[in-house]
Design a protein around this motif. Structure first.
Motif, short mmCIF file in Angstrom:
data_model
loop_
_atom_site.label_atom_id
_atom_site.label_comp_id
_atom_site.label_asym_id
_atom_site.label_seq_id
_atom_site.Cartn_x
_atom_site.Cartn_y
_atom_site.Cartn_z
N ILE A 140 -3.52 1.19 -4.45
CA ILE A 140 -3.36 0.17 -3.43
C ILE A 140 -4.44 -0.62 -3.47
O ILE A 140 -4.34 -1.81 -3.49
CB ILE A 140 -3.43 1.04 -2.21
CG1 ILE A 140 -2.14 1.93 -1.86
CG2 ILE A 140 -3.63 0.24 -0.87
CD1 ILE A 140 -2.23 3.02 -0.70
N GLU A 141 -5.73 -0.36 -3.79
CA GLU A 141 -6.85 -1.50 -3.92
C GLU A 141 -6.61 -2.25 -4.90
O GLU A 141 -6.89 -3.48 -4.42
CB GLU A 141 -8.32 -0.48 -3.97
CG GLU A 141 -8.60 0.28 -2.86
CD GLU A 141 -8.36 -0.26 -1.42
OE1 GLU A 141 -8.92 -1.39 -1.30
OE2 GLU A 141 -7.68 0.19 -0.54
N VAL A 142 -6.20 -1.85 -6.25
CA VAL A 142 -5.99 -3.02 -7.20
C VAL A 142 -4.85 -3.78 -6.83
O VAL A 142 -4.94 -5.04 -6.97
CB VAL A 142 -5.72 -2.38 -8.41
CG1 VAL A 142 -5.27 -3.25 -9.54
CG2 VAL A 142 -7.10 -1.60 -9.03
N VAL A 143 -3.87 -3.34 -5.96
CA VAL A 143 -2.82 -4.13 -5.38
C VAL A 143 -3.22 -5.24 -4.48
O VAL A 143 -2.86 -6.55 -4.48
CB VAL A 143 -1.53 -3.47 -5.12
CG1 VAL A 143 -0.41 -4.15 -4.35
CG2 VAL A 143 -1.06 -2.37 -6.01
N LYS A 144 -4.00 -4.88 -3.71
CA LYS A 144 -4.46 -5.65 -2.53
C LYS A 144 -5.28 -6.71 -2.90
O LYS A 144 -5.18 -7.76 -2.84
CB LYS A 144 -5.32 -4.95 -1.61
CG LYS A 144 -4.55 -3.93 -0.56
CD LYS A 144 -5.48 -3.19 0.16
CE LYS A 144 -4.57 -2.42 1.11
NZ LYS A 144 -5.46 -1.59 2.20
N LEU A 145 -6.06 -6.43 -4.19
CA LEU A 145 -6.97 -7.36 -5.01
C LEU A 145 -6.30 -8.41 -5.65
O LEU A 145 -6.62 -9.63 -5.64
CB LEU A 145 -7.90 -6.61 -5.89
CG LEU A 145 -8.93 -7.25 -6.68
CD1 LEU A 145 -9.82 -8.11 -5.81
CD2 LEU A 145 -9.81 -6.52 -7.66
N LEU A 146 -5.20 -7.93 -6.50
CA LEU A 146 -4.58 -8.90 -7.15
C LEU A 146 -3.46 -10.02 -6.43
O LEU A 146 -3.52 -10.94 -6.72
CB LEU A 146 -3.86 -8.10 -8.48
CG LEU A 146 -4.63 -7.48 -9.24
CD1 LEU A 146 -3.77 -6.55 -10.32
CD2 LEU A 146 -5.63 -8.55 -10.23
N ALA A 147 -2.91 -9.13 -5.59
CA ALA A 147 -2.01 -9.66 -4.63
C ALA A 147 -2.69 -10.98 -3.77
O ALA A 147 -2.11 -12.01 -3.42
CB ALA A 147 -1.30 -8.78 -3.62
N ARG A 148 -3.93 -10.75 -3.57
CA ARG A 148 -4.67 -11.50 -2.63
C ARG A 148 -5.63 -12.70 -3.45
O ARG A 148 -6.28 -13.66 -2.95
CB ARG A 148 -5.38 -10.97 -1.85
CG ARG A 148 -4.92 -10.03 -0.73
CD ARG A 148 -5.78 -9.26 -0.08
NE ARG A 148 -4.97 -8.37 1.11
CZ ARG A 148 -5.56 -7.28 1.68
NH1 ARG A 148 -6.91 -7.01 1.27
NH2 ARG A 148 -4.73 -6.48 2.54
N THR A 149 -5.10 -12.58 -4.76
CA THR A 149 -6.18 -13.46 -5.66
C THR A 149 -5.43 -14.73 -5.84
O THR A 149 -4.34 -14.87 -6.05
CB THR A 149 -6.38 -12.68 -7.12
OG1 THR A 149 -7.12 -11.69 -6.95
CG2 THR A 149 -6.94 -13.81 -7.88
N LYS A 150 -6.08 -15.88 -5.61
CA LYS A 150 -5.38 -17.06 -5.86
C LYS A 150 -4.87 -17.48 -6.95
O LYS A 150 -5.54 -17.12 -8.01
CB LYS A 150 -6.34 -18.19 -5.56
CG LYS A 150 -5.99 -19.66 -5.21
CD LYS A 150 -6.95 -20.80 -4.80
CE LYS A 150 -6.45 -22.03 -4.69
NZ LYS A 150 -7.30 -22.98 -4.16
N GLY A 151 -3.53 -17.68 -7.01
CA GLY A 151 -3.02 -18.16 -8.31
C GLY A 151 -2.24 -17.01 -9.01
O GLY A 151 -1.84 -17.18 -10.27
#
Length: 227
Positions: A140-151
């Protein structure tokens, strides 16, 4: 005769020197790889300071940084990155430090690599991104991090014809963890309408599997899209 012996002696000495130099070079690389594997930070730091190749690889083409990533060794990774280690360098099976960290749920490593040149157009052996296996495994934490990364390519489709959303539905188990993964992707603006190679959408798969929580999230997203 004396001249012939002299020439042969010089040739022999030169050959020995060349072999010694070659062996020394290999030994240095092997020692550096072992030092990373054994988490010998001071040894690695000293070798790098002396000019050792920070992108040294083992027989499987795993870079020092990828070896550190396999152990989720954040301090070693920071040291290597500080000396210019390539976070996108791939091994024989197309794992890179960034891709491996994402797939393994190593959030702090993913953050480090994002801050140090992680590329979004380098894919794993399934032509997948770091996000797709993270969704499959419920990190979950990685998903949140990547999904919210611009571009970040949140809707990238892998060789199987699956997006991160599709993989979360097809390879997850529908539990609350995967509901959170799907909600995170939806909140980040993923395209819920992209079907698999058979033309079936993630919502259709969720319904057929009885994943009511995921289906509810996708149904709400579909209604919001229509309004």
């Amino acid at each position: 005769m004396y001249r012939l012996l002299l020439i042969c002696s010089v040739f022999f000495l030169n050959s020995c020197q060349a072999k010694t130099n070659h062996t020394d070079m290999n030994a240095s690389s092997v020692d550096l790889i072992k030092a990373v594997e054994k988490n010998q930070l001071s040894v690695v730091a000293a070798e790098l300071k002396k000019g050792a190749n920070v992108n040294t690889s083992d027989k499987r083409q795993r870079s020092l940084l990828l070896i550190a990533a396999h152990d989720n060794n954040l301090e070693m990774a920071k040291l290597l990155v500080a000396h210019g280690a390539d976070v996108n360098r791939q091994d024989q099976i197309k794992d890179s430090p960034f891709l491996y960290a994402g797939a393994s749920g190593f959030t702090e490593l993913v953050k480090l690599f994002l801050e140090n040149g992680a590329r979004f157009d380098v894919f794993n052996r399934y032509y997948g991104s770091a996000l797709i296996p993270a969704c499959e495994r419920g990190h979950i934490e990685v998903v949140k991090l990547l999904a919210r990364t611009k571009g970040y390519p949140i809707d990238h489709v892998n060789r199987l014809g699956w997006t991160a959303l599709m993989e979360a539905v097809l390879l997850g188990n529908g539990t609350e963890k995967y509901v959170t993964v799907v909600q995170t992707l939806v909140d980040a603006g993923c395209n819920i309408s992209i079907p698999d190679n058979d033309g079936i959408t993630a919502l259709q798969h969720a319904r057929s599997r009885g994943y009511t929580g995921i289906a509810s999230v996708l149904e709400q997203a579909a209604r919001a899209k229509q309004s």
